[in-house]
Design a protein around this motif. Structure first.
Motif, PDB file in Angstrom:
ATOM      1  N   ALA A  70       0.831  -1.209   0.000  1.00 23.77           N
ATOM      2  CA  ALA A  70       0.000   0.000   0.000  1.00 23.77           C
ATOM      3  C   ALA A  70       0.867   1.262   0.000  1.00 23.77           C
ATOM      4  O   ALA A  70       0.650   2.194   0.766  1.00 23.77           O
ATOM      5  N   VAL A  71       1.858   1.275  -0.877  1.00 29.08           N
ATOM      6  CA  VAL A  71       2.729   2.448  -1.028  1.00 29.08           C
ATOM      7  C   VAL A  71       1.998   3.469  -1.893  1.00 29.08           C
ATOM      8  O   VAL A  71       1.652   3.191  -3.035  1.00 29.08           O
ATOM      9  N   GLY A  72       1.752   4.629  -1.329  1.00 30.79           N
ATOM     10  CA  GLY A  72       1.071   5.683  -2.072  1.00 30.79           C
ATOM     11  C   GLY A  72       2.015   6.345  -3.066  1.00 30.79           C
ATOM     12  O   GLY A  72       3.228   6.284  -2.939  1.00 30.79           O
ATOM     13  N   ARG A  73       1.453   6.947  -4.054  1.00 31.02           N
ATOM     14  CA  ARG A  73       2.187   7.718  -5.069  1.00 31.02           C
ATOM     15  C   ARG A  73       3.191   6.886  -5.870  1.00 31.02           C
ATOM     16  O   ARG A  73       4.194   7.412  -6.352  1.00 31.02           O
ATOM     17  N   TRP A  74       2.925   5.580  -6.032  1.00 29.94           N
ATOM     18  CA  TRP A  74       3.811   4.741  -6.843  1.00 29.94           C
ATOM     19  C   TRP A  74       3.980   5.327  -8.234  1.00 29.94           C
ATOM     20  O   TRP A  74       5.062   5.259  -8.821  1.00 29.94           O
ATOM     21  N   TRP A  75       2.912   5.910  -8.764  1.00 26.68           N
ATOM     22  CA  TRP A  75       2.912   6.412 -10.129  1.00 26.68           C
ATOM     23  C   TRP A  75       4.016   7.430 -10.388  1.00 26.68           C
ATOM     24  O   TRP A  75       4.369   7.676 -11.547  1.00 26.68           O
ATOM     25  N   ALA A  89      14.226   6.945 -10.698  1.00 26.83           N
ATOM     26  CA  ALA A  89      13.021   6.174 -10.386  1.00 26.83           C
ATOM     27  C   ALA A  89      13.253   5.156  -9.271  1.00 26.83           C
ATOM     28  O   ALA A  89      12.411   5.030  -8.377  1.00 26.83           O
ATOM     29  N   LEU A  90      14.355   4.435  -9.296  1.00 22.84           N
ATOM     30  CA  LEU A  90      14.609   3.407  -8.283  1.00 22.84           C
ATOM     31  C   LEU A  90      14.788   4.001  -6.889  1.00 22.84           C
ATOM     32  O   LEU A  90      14.074   3.609  -5.965  1.00 22.84           O
ATOM     33  N   PRO A  91      15.697   4.952  -6.678  1.00 26.38           N
ATOM     34  CA  PRO A  91      15.801   5.497  -5.315  1.00 26.38           C
ATOM     35  C   PRO A  91      14.543   6.248  -4.875  1.00 26.38           C
ATOM     36  O   PRO A  91      14.213   6.246  -3.692  1.00 26.38           O
ATOM     37  N   LEU A  92      13.816   6.852  -5.813  1.00 23.15           N
ATOM     38  CA  LEU A  92      12.562   7.514  -5.462  1.00 23.15           C
ATOM     39  C   LEU A  92      11.560   6.491  -4.927  1.00 23.15           C
ATOM     40  O   LEU A  92      10.935   6.707  -3.888  1.00 23.15           O
ATOM     41  N   TYR A  93      11.414   5.362  -5.616  1.00 21.23           N
ATOM     42  CA  TYR A  93      10.478   4.352  -5.138  1.00 21.23           C
ATOM     43  C   TYR A  93      10.916   3.798  -3.783  1.00 21.23           C
ATOM     44  O   TYR A  93      10.095   3.625  -2.882  1.00 21.23           O
ATOM     45  N   LEU A  94      12.211   3.524  -3.622  1.00 22.53           N
ATOM     46  CA  LEU A  94      12.692   3.006  -2.344  1.00 22.53           C
ATOM     47  C   LEU A  94      12.459   4.019  -1.222  1.00 22.53           C
ATOM     48  O   LEU A  94      12.137   3.638  -0.090  1.00 22.53           O
ATOM     49  N   PHE A  95      12.584   5.298  -1.529  1.00 24.74           N
ATOM     50  CA  PHE A  95      12.275   6.357  -0.559  1.00 24.74           C
ATOM     51  C   PHE A  95      10.797   6.301  -0.168  1.00 24.74           C
ATOM     52  O   PHE A  95      10.453   6.383   1.010  1.00 24.74           O
ATOM     53  N   LEU A  96       9.914   6.177  -1.153  1.00 29.17           N
ATOM     54  CA  LEU A  96       8.479   6.104  -0.881  1.00 29.17           C
ATOM     55  C   LEU A  96       8.105   4.822  -0.126  1.00 29.17           C
ATOM     56  O   LEU A  96       7.191   4.812   0.686  1.00 29.17           O
ATOM     57  N   ARG A  97       8.815   3.761  -0.388  1.00 30.64           N
ATOM     58  CA  ARG A  97       8.526   2.444   0.190  1.00 30.64           C
ATOM     59  C   ARG A  97       9.005   2.310   1.626  1.00 30.64           C
ATOM     60  O   ARG A  97       8.429   1.564   2.412  1.00 30.64           O
ATOM     61  N   GLU A  98      10.045   2.998   1.985  1.00 28.85           N
ATOM     62  CA  GLU A  98      10.725   2.800   3.276  1.00 28.85           C
ATOM     63  C   GLU A  98       9.781   2.849   4.492  1.00 28.85           C
ATOM     64  O   GLU A  98       9.877   1.965   5.353  1.00 28.85           O
ATOM     65  N   PRO A  99       8.875   3.803   4.605  1.00 30.85           N
ATOM     66  CA  PRO A  99       7.999   3.812   5.789  1.00 30.85           C
ATOM     67  C   PRO A  99       7.089   2.584   5.882  1.00 30.85           C
ATOM     68  O   PRO A  99       6.636   2.228   6.962  1.00 30.85           O
TER      69      PRO A  99
END
Length: 108
Positions: A70-75, A89-99
């Motif tokens: 349920a990671v928001g803003r995946w898009w 894109a990769l570090p951005l997604y990992l940043f969004l995913r971390e919490p």
């Protein structure tokens, strides 16, 4: 880790755009020439195809992972990968995913 991912996203944006900027400054905004230049020889073509394949695999994995966690803003990875590349894109997604990792089940 979020600071590392955020830093990697910044570096992953700036470094490619130094090269892209030099190209566009010299050639103008000529997207067909830009795409053609990715495949000027075997070495460049190999790198370009490697990154494009990795990008497609990343899109599929991150889309599925974002749904499961349920990671928001995946898009956001889609315009990031099109405007910069996998280096953003990769570090951005990992940043969004971390919490969301705290809720991820750990292997026994």
């Amino acid at each position: 880790m979020r600071l590392f991912y955020a830093s990697a996203a910044v570096v992953g944006t700036i470094v490619p755009w130094v090269f892209f900027g030099a190209f566009f400054a010299e050639e103008g905004v000529d997207l067909p020439l830009f795409a053609q230049s990715l495949f000027t020889n075997g070495a460049a073509g190999g790198f370009a195809v490697d990154v494009l394949i990795s990008l497609v695999v990343f899109w599929v994995w991150s889309w599925r992972d974002a749904r499961e966690l349920a990671v928001g803003r995946w898009w956001l990875v889609l315009p990031a990968s099109c405007l910069v590349g996998l280096s953003l894109a990769l570090p951005l997604y990992l940043f969004l995913r971390e919490p969301h990792r705290a809720r991820e089940p750990r292997p026994a």
